[in-house]
Design a protein around this motif. Structure first.
Motif, PDB file in Angstrom:
ATOM      1  N   LYS B  14      38.561  30.891  38.185  1.00 28.42           N
ATOM      2  CA  LYS B  14      37.324  30.167  37.910  1.00 28.42           C
ATOM      3  C   LYS B  14      36.197  30.723  38.759  1.00 28.42           C
ATOM      4  O   LYS B  14      36.412  31.215  39.875  1.00 28.42           O
ATOM      5  N   SER B  15      35.007  30.604  38.234  1.00 26.48           N
ATOM      6  CA  SER B  15      33.827  31.075  38.949  1.00 26.48           C
ATOM      7  C   SER B  15      33.725  30.394  40.309  1.00 26.48           C
ATOM      8  O   SER B  15      33.935  29.181  40.435  1.00 26.48           O
ATOM      9  N   GLY B  16      33.456  31.170  41.342  1.00 27.60           N
ATOM     10  CA  GLY B  16      33.318  30.635  42.686  1.00 27.60           C
ATOM     11  C   GLY B  16      34.558  30.768  43.541  1.00 27.60           C
ATOM     12  O   GLY B  16      34.499  30.611  44.764  1.00 27.60           O
ATOM     13  N   SER B  83      34.094  34.718  45.971  1.00 24.88           N
ATOM     14  CA  SER B  83      33.136  33.953  45.155  1.00 24.88           C
ATOM     15  C   SER B  83      32.881  34.678  43.829  1.00 24.88           C
ATOM     16  O   SER B  83      31.747  35.065  43.520  1.00 24.88           O
ATOM     17  N   HIS B  85      32.297  35.787  40.079  1.00 24.90           N
ATOM     18  CA  HIS B  85      31.466  35.318  38.975  1.00 24.90           C
ATOM     19  C   HIS B  85      31.840  36.080  37.709  1.00 24.90           C
ATOM     20  O   HIS B  85      32.479  37.136  37.782  1.00 24.90           O
ATOM     21  N   PRO B  86      31.456  35.564  36.565  1.00 23.61           N
ATOM     22  CA  PRO B  86      31.844  36.233  35.310  1.00 23.61           C
ATOM     23  C   PRO B  86      31.492  37.712  35.263  1.00 23.61           C
ATOM     24  O   PRO B  86      32.236  38.502  34.667  1.00 23.61           O
ATOM     25  N   GLU B  87      30.411  38.093  35.890  1.00 23.69           N
ATOM     26  CA  GLU B  87      30.027  39.513  35.869  1.00 23.69           C
ATOM     27  C   GLU B  87      30.965  40.388  36.692  1.00 23.69           C
ATOM     28  O   GLU B  87      30.888  41.630  36.619  1.00 23.69           O
ATOM     29  N   ASP B  88      31.831  39.760  37.486  1.00 24.96           N
ATOM     30  CA  ASP B  88      32.839  40.522  38.235  1.00 24.96           C
ATOM     31  C   ASP B  88      34.072  40.804  37.389  1.00 24.96           C
ATOM     32  O   ASP B  88      34.974  41.530  37.835  1.00 24.96           O
ATOM     33  N   SER B  89      34.126  40.224  36.218  1.00 31.20           N
ATOM     34  CA  SER B  89      35.248  40.478  35.311  1.00 31.20           C
ATOM     35  C   SER B  89      35.283  41.971  34.996  1.00 31.20           C
ATOM     36  O   SER B  89      34.296  42.543  34.526  1.00 31.20           O
ATOM     37  N   VAL B 116      36.947  36.266  35.022  1.00 29.00           N
ATOM     38  CA  VAL B 116      36.363  35.126  35.722  1.00 29.00           C
ATOM     39  C   VAL B 116      35.720  34.212  34.691  1.00 29.00           C
ATOM     40  O   VAL B 116      34.855  34.647  33.927  1.00 29.00           O
ATOM     41  N   THR B 117      36.164  32.961  34.662  1.00 32.11           N
ATOM     42  CA  THR B 117      35.652  32.030  33.649  1.00 32.11           C
ATOM     43  C   THR B 117      34.612  31.080  34.235  1.00 32.11           C
ATOM     44  O   THR B 117      34.476  30.968  35.458  1.00 32.11           O
TER      45      THR B 117
END
Lengths: 112, 117
Positions: B14-16, B83, B85-89, B116-117
């Protein structure tokens, strides 16, 4: 760092020989040329490395002309399982290892 | 032969939250390992060089406080995405030199797919 240029994609058929050429006009004296293969969702796999003339192993040959400004990866008698992305890297030797910089690679599609 | 093992092969978080990825060299010692990131249909991008017993070296544009690297032994390097975030997917891949000579080719792990959701 020496920049490499490869065709974006190539098509072939099973049983044919495939030659993928990579241009590296700014290759330095200490640079080696290294080729990797990558399948989807996997890490790259080392294929072959050379400095000059010709290198051959059990899966491929690497041809390097005298001026070393290009190199050709030769895959004999490809099969469907050779469908993958092929990367040509040219090392700068500054880090003490073969170059770490990947270009765009060549997507090889082998058809029946 | 020598192999680089990466774990996990995929992870959803999950995000964070933070995620740790392990990279192990099997049957050989790796004082240096490299971490890459690969987005869909793109090439590999070097993120950082992991050095056993010292600080990692990060490539330009890679946040060292976000991507924590620890190389505590000669066979293990870890990458922690903090931490997330979706952009780290992305697809994260580690590698280690096959030997300690100049211009040594690299062994690569099989990568970790982070979502990352």
């Amino acid at each position: 760092l020496a920049k490499t240029t490869q065709p974006i994609s190539m098509d072939s058929y099973e049983g044919q020989e495939v030659n993928i050429t990579c241009s590296h006009n700014n290759i330095a004296t200490n640079d080696y040329i290294t080729w990797y293969q990558q399948f989807p969702s996997q890490g790259p796999r080392f294929i072959i490395q050379g400095y000059k003339t010709k290198v051959t192993n059990e899966v491929a040959s690497l041809f390097i002309p005298a001026d070393r400004k290009s190199s050709t990866l030769s895959l004999p008698r490809v099969s469907l399982s050779d469908t993958a992305v092929y990367y040509c890297l040219v090392g700068d030797g500054l880090r003490g290892y073969s170059t770490l910089t990947f270009g765009k690679g060549t997507m090889l599609l082998v058809s029946p | 032969g020598a192999v680089v093992s990466q774990h996990p092969s995929w992870v959803i978080c999950k995000s964070g939250t933070s995620v740790k990825i392990e990279c192990r060299s099997l049957d050989f010692q790796a004082t240096t390992m490299f971490w890459y990131r690969q987005f869909p249909k793109q090439s590999l991008m070097l993120m950082a060089t992991s050095n056993e017993g010292s600080k990692a070296t990060y490539e330009q544009g890679v946040e060292k406080d976000k991507f924590l690297i620890n190389h505590a032994s000669l066979t293990l390097s870890t990458l922690t995405v903090t931490s997330a975030h979706p952009e780290d997917s992305s697809f994260y891949i580690c590698s280690a030199p096959m030997d300690r000579v100049n211009n040594s080719p690299l062994h690569f792990g099989n990568g970790t797919r982070l979502t990352v959701t």
